[in-house]
Design an enzyme around this catalytic site. Sequence first.
Site, PDB file in Angstrom:
ATOM      1  N   GLY A   8       0.859  -1.158   0.016  1.00 43.89           N
ATOM      2  CA  GLY A   8       0.025   0.223   0.100  1.00 43.89           C
ATOM      3  C   GLY A   8       0.811   1.238  -0.109  1.00 43.89           C
ATOM      4  CG  LEU A  10       1.728   3.868  -4.904  1.00 40.58           C
ATOM      5  CD1 LEU A  10       1.515   3.593  -6.647  1.00 40.58           C
ATOM      6  CD2 LEU A  10       3.107   4.532  -4.930  1.00 40.58           C
ATOM      7  CD  GLN A  12      -3.020  11.187   4.943  1.00 37.13           C
ATOM      8  OE1 GLN A  12      -3.572  10.184   5.587  1.00 37.13           O
ATOM      9  NE2 GLN A  12      -3.002  12.290   5.334  1.00 37.13           N
ATOM     10  CG  ASP A  34      -0.413   0.921  -3.984  1.00 35.38           C
ATOM     11  OD1 ASP A  34      -0.513   1.564  -2.927  1.00 35.38           O
ATOM     12  OD2 ASP A  34      -1.780   0.555  -4.465  1.00 35.38           O
ATOM     13  CG  ASP A  53      -5.035  -7.636  -5.192  1.00 39.45           C
ATOM     14  OD1 ASP A  53      -4.983  -7.482  -3.712  1.00 39.45           O
ATOM     15  OD2 ASP A  53      -5.805  -8.002  -5.880  1.00 39.45           O
ATOM     16  CE1 TYR A 142      -9.474   1.652   8.652  1.00 36.90           C
ATOM     17  CE2 TYR A 142      -9.957   3.108  10.619  1.00 36.90           C
ATOM     18  CZ  TYR A 142      -8.936   2.757   9.566  1.00 36.90           C
ATOM     19  OH  TYR A 142      -7.737   3.025   9.788  1.00 36.90           O
ATOM     20  CE  LYS A 146      -6.675  -0.359  10.279  1.00 36.41           C
ATOM     21  NZ  LYS A 146      -5.465  -0.683   9.474  1.00 36.41           N
TER      22      LYS A 146
END
Length: 319
Positions: A8, A10, A12, A34, A53, A142, A146
């Site tokens: 991941g 790419l 933030q 990514d 992926d 989410y 988590k």
Amino acid sequence: MKKILVTGSLGQIGSELVGKLREVYGTDEVIATDIRRDESNIACTGGPFEILDVTDPKMMAEIVQKHNPDTLIHLAALLSAVAEAKPQLAWTINMGGLVNALELAREKNLHFFTPSSIGAFGPSTPKVNTPQDTLQRPATMYGVTKVSGELLCDYYFKKYGVDTRGVRFPGLISNVALPGGGTTDYAVDIYYEALKNHSYTSFIQEGTYMDMMYMPDALNAIIQLMEADPARLIHRNAFNISAMSFAPEHVAAEIKKHIPDFTMHYNVDPVRQAIADSWPDSIDVTSAREEWGFKADYDLAKMTTDMLEKLRIKLNIKD
Ligand code: NAD
């Protein structure tokens, strides 16, 4: 950490973390991955990059086999607002990807980092000075992924001895990549709009406190935790960390010190407001401080000065 594979990359966090890791550990020692390619992102073009992926365990195994890293930093996930819109997909990516990554860490004996979030807490969690170890009954998909992820990382350490480590990030504010669809995104958007239009309409209600942190502090925290002496770690995963707790009007007031005619308006998004209302107002970071020396350098005033300065250059705004 000597050779680090990041998933991941790419997003933030990855967009800045990959660069920082390459500075510290060497360009060729950091393999960015990514599900997509983005030639405008330095994480993609500034060193080794692979399409990966995370829901495809075979693809992940092949890339690990090819590059032979000693550390896996697993960032790929759907964020809170996107996960609420696509809960089944969020489970597939957030949990499926994590299981694949942990399995590889177990097989190849990799050091492992993945972030949890303040989203792992829920409406019944104590809201103020939220303890490290407390009630966690999140009300969002989410949050469900988590808190499950936190437990699974603890399990892989206890059952298999995998060196799993992680933090609960608060809302992260940065001036490089835009956020990927979270509840705290307003605290990034507001700076762009303040510079472009001298005005911002917040989708989060006045008076809604959430924990936040500036990206340079978040990157330092990842490296510091991964380099920490394991003998000092009582917890391993999901350390509460935060640099500040504020509500939208507090950022607005801080921005006004730099842009006096800035105005703030509210048009509340009920979905993201409900998520925000279920999260803590402020979390207790004592365990992170005591077990690996966590410390944040940026408060709201220092971050606002830096954000406006960097974005003014990025957006080519002269006034
Ligand atoms: P982001 O949404 O900005 O980036 C996620 C990246 O994952 C994207 O580049 C996307 O292309 C990639 N991705 C999506 N599906 C994928 C797949 N199947 N395989 C591989 N890559 C895929 O997210 P971020 O803000 O960089 O967050 C990274 C991690 O940090 C996540 O676990 C997130 O939950 C956690 N976190 C972030 C924040 C925050 O404020 N940014 C706060 C708390 C926790």
